[in-house]
Design a protein around this motif. Structure first.
Motif, PDB file in Angstrom:
ATOM      1  N   ALA A 183       0.843  -1.200   0.000  1.00  0.00           N
ATOM      2  CA  ALA A 183       0.000   0.000   0.000  1.00  0.00           C
ATOM      3  C   ALA A 183       0.881   1.253   0.000  1.00  0.00           C
ATOM      4  O   ALA A 183       0.944   2.006   0.968  1.00  0.00           O
ATOM      5  N   LEU A 184       1.577   1.449  -1.118  1.00  0.00           N
ATOM      6  CA  LEU A 184       2.535   2.545  -1.281  1.00  0.00           C
ATOM      7  C   LEU A 184       2.358   3.174  -2.651  1.00  0.00           C
ATOM      8  O   LEU A 184       2.015   2.486  -3.613  1.00  0.00           O
ATOM      9  N   GLY A 185       2.615   4.465  -2.753  1.00  0.00           N
ATOM     10  CA  GLY A 185       2.560   5.140  -4.041  1.00  0.00           C
ATOM     11  C   GLY A 185       3.614   6.231  -4.132  1.00  0.00           C
ATOM     12  O   GLY A 185       3.995   6.818  -3.120  1.00  0.00           O
ATOM     13  N   LEU A 186       4.078   6.466  -5.353  1.00  0.00           N
ATOM     14  CA  LEU A 186       5.050   7.522  -5.636  1.00  0.00           C
ATOM     15  C   LEU A 186       4.562   8.356  -6.804  1.00  0.00           C
ATOM     16  O   LEU A 186       3.955   7.834  -7.734  1.00  0.00           O
ATOM     17  N   LYS A 187       4.858   9.656  -6.752  1.00  0.00           N
ATOM     18  CA  LYS A 187       4.606  10.519  -7.901  1.00  0.00           C
ATOM     19  C   LYS A 187       5.485  11.748  -7.792  1.00  0.00           C
ATOM     20  O   LYS A 187       6.155  11.966  -6.782  1.00  0.00           O
ATOM     21  N   LEU A 188       5.480  12.536  -8.840  1.00  0.00           N
ATOM     22  CA  LEU A 188       6.197  13.803  -8.862  1.00  0.00           C
ATOM     23  C   LEU A 188       5.195  14.936  -8.759  1.00  0.00           C
ATOM     24  O   LEU A 188       4.142  14.905  -9.404  1.00  0.00           O
ATOM     25  N   ASP A 189       5.530  15.939  -7.953  1.00  0.00           N
ATOM     26  CA  ASP A 189       4.667  17.113  -7.898  1.00  0.00           C
ATOM     27  C   ASP A 189       4.997  18.026  -9.084  1.00  0.00           C
ATOM     28  O   ASP A 189       5.805  17.671  -9.945  1.00  0.00           O
ATOM     29  N   THR A 190       4.402  19.199  -9.118  1.00  0.00           N
ATOM     30  CA  THR A 190       4.595  20.099 -10.258  1.00  0.00           C
ATOM     31  C   THR A 190       6.042  20.574 -10.386  1.00  0.00           C
ATOM     32  O   THR A 190       6.467  20.980 -11.457  1.00  0.00           O
ATOM     33  N   ASN A 191       6.798  20.525  -9.292  1.00  0.00           N
ATOM     34  CA  ASN A 191       8.211  20.917  -9.323  1.00  0.00           C
ATOM     35  C   ASN A 191       9.150  19.722  -9.450  1.00  0.00           C
ATOM     36  O   ASN A 191      10.347  19.847  -9.221  1.00  0.00           O
ATOM     37  N   ASN A 192       8.575  18.564  -9.796  1.00  0.00           N
ATOM     38  CA  ASN A 192       9.328  17.306  -9.938  1.00  0.00           C
ATOM     39  C   ASN A 192       9.971  16.817  -8.643  1.00  0.00           C
ATOM     40  O   ASN A 192      10.987  16.131  -8.658  1.00  0.00           O
ATOM     41  N   ASN A 193       9.370  17.197  -7.512  1.00  0.00           N
ATOM     42  CA  ASN A 193       9.782  16.623  -6.233  1.00  0.00           C
ATOM     43  C   ASN A 193       9.062  15.292  -6.069  1.00  0.00           C
ATOM     44  O   ASN A 193       7.860  15.192  -6.326  1.00  0.00           O
ATOM     45  N   LEU A 194       9.791  14.287  -5.642  1.00  0.00           N
ATOM     46  CA  LEU A 194       9.228  12.960  -5.453  1.00  0.00           C
ATOM     47  C   LEU A 194       8.416  12.932  -4.160  1.00  0.00           C
ATOM     48  O   LEU A 194       8.889  13.371  -3.112  1.00  0.00           O
ATOM     49  N   ILE A 195       7.187  12.427  -4.269  1.00  0.00           N
ATOM     50  CA  ILE A 195       6.285  12.344  -3.120  1.00  0.00           C
ATOM     51  C   ILE A 195       5.928  10.881  -2.907  1.00  0.00           C
ATOM     52  O   ILE A 195       5.619  10.161  -3.852  1.00  0.00           O
TER      53      ILE A 195
END
Length: 189
Positions: free
Chosen positions: A125-137
């Motif tokens: 139950a994990l997820g990753l994405k990039l925000d608008t500034n390409n910071n990894l969340i």
């Protein structure tokens, strides 16, 4: 490498060019509430904690998103094809979580993170994405303790009924993760 926090997981992924290329490719779709989730992250953590020199092969790369305006599996297949034009050797699987509650016989999800919280295992139950500034969340609605401690347990959602618990048990048996990651501990309530 020690993995003790969400920051450690983010650093681990940031230092993996292959993973970052995949995340950047997924971002190009500009999907609402998108995440790359499940084994993509779990496997990286477990491979690292087992000191594997080579990556464990993934059966798919799960890209999820949440969009009530277009609930059509055909659209998801078109999105997969777009991703294959960017990275053709990746086993993409794109899913709109706004429709998945129906397939899973559940009340509607409120978001992609809500859907992730209802995955079978806490370690997945994990997820990753990039925000608008390409910071990894990183999102971990069930926490990161189990995945970093090499523990496989059902999510609270899958503990909520015998039917779901039986699905969890069958899935854990079929996945046979212990044959790859020998240090993991599987809890079967």
């Amino acid at each position: 490498m020690m993995i003790e926090s969400e920051k450690d997981i983010i650093k681990l992924v940031q230092e993996d060019n292959w993973m970052m290329d995949i995340i950047l490719a997924a971002k190009t779709l500009e999907l609402p509430d998108w995440w790359i989730c499940a084994g993509f992250i779990r496997n990286k953590i477990w491979d690292t904690l087992h000191h594997f020199s080579e990556r464990t092969v993934l059966s798919d790369i799960d890209v999820i998103y949440f969009d009530h305006s277009l609930i059509d599996e055909k659209h998801e297949k078109k999105l997969e094809e777009k991703l294959k034009t960017i990275m053709p050797n990746i086993p993409w699987e794109v899913t709109n979580e706004a429709r998945m509650h129906v397939m899973n016989g559940l009340p509607p999800y409120s978001s992609s993170v809500d859907a992730i919280s209802k995955f079978p295992e806490t370690a997945t139950a994990l997820g990753l994405k990039l925000d608008t500034n390409n910071n990894l969340i990183l999102t971990a609605p069930c926490g990161i303790e189990d995945v970093i401690n090499l523990e496989v347990k059902p999510t609270p959602h899958f503990l909520s009924s015998e039917k779901l618990l039986s699905i969890y048990k069958k899935r854990v048996s079929q996945k046979n993760w212990k044959s790859t990651w020998y240090k993991i501990k599987i809890t079967t309530p």
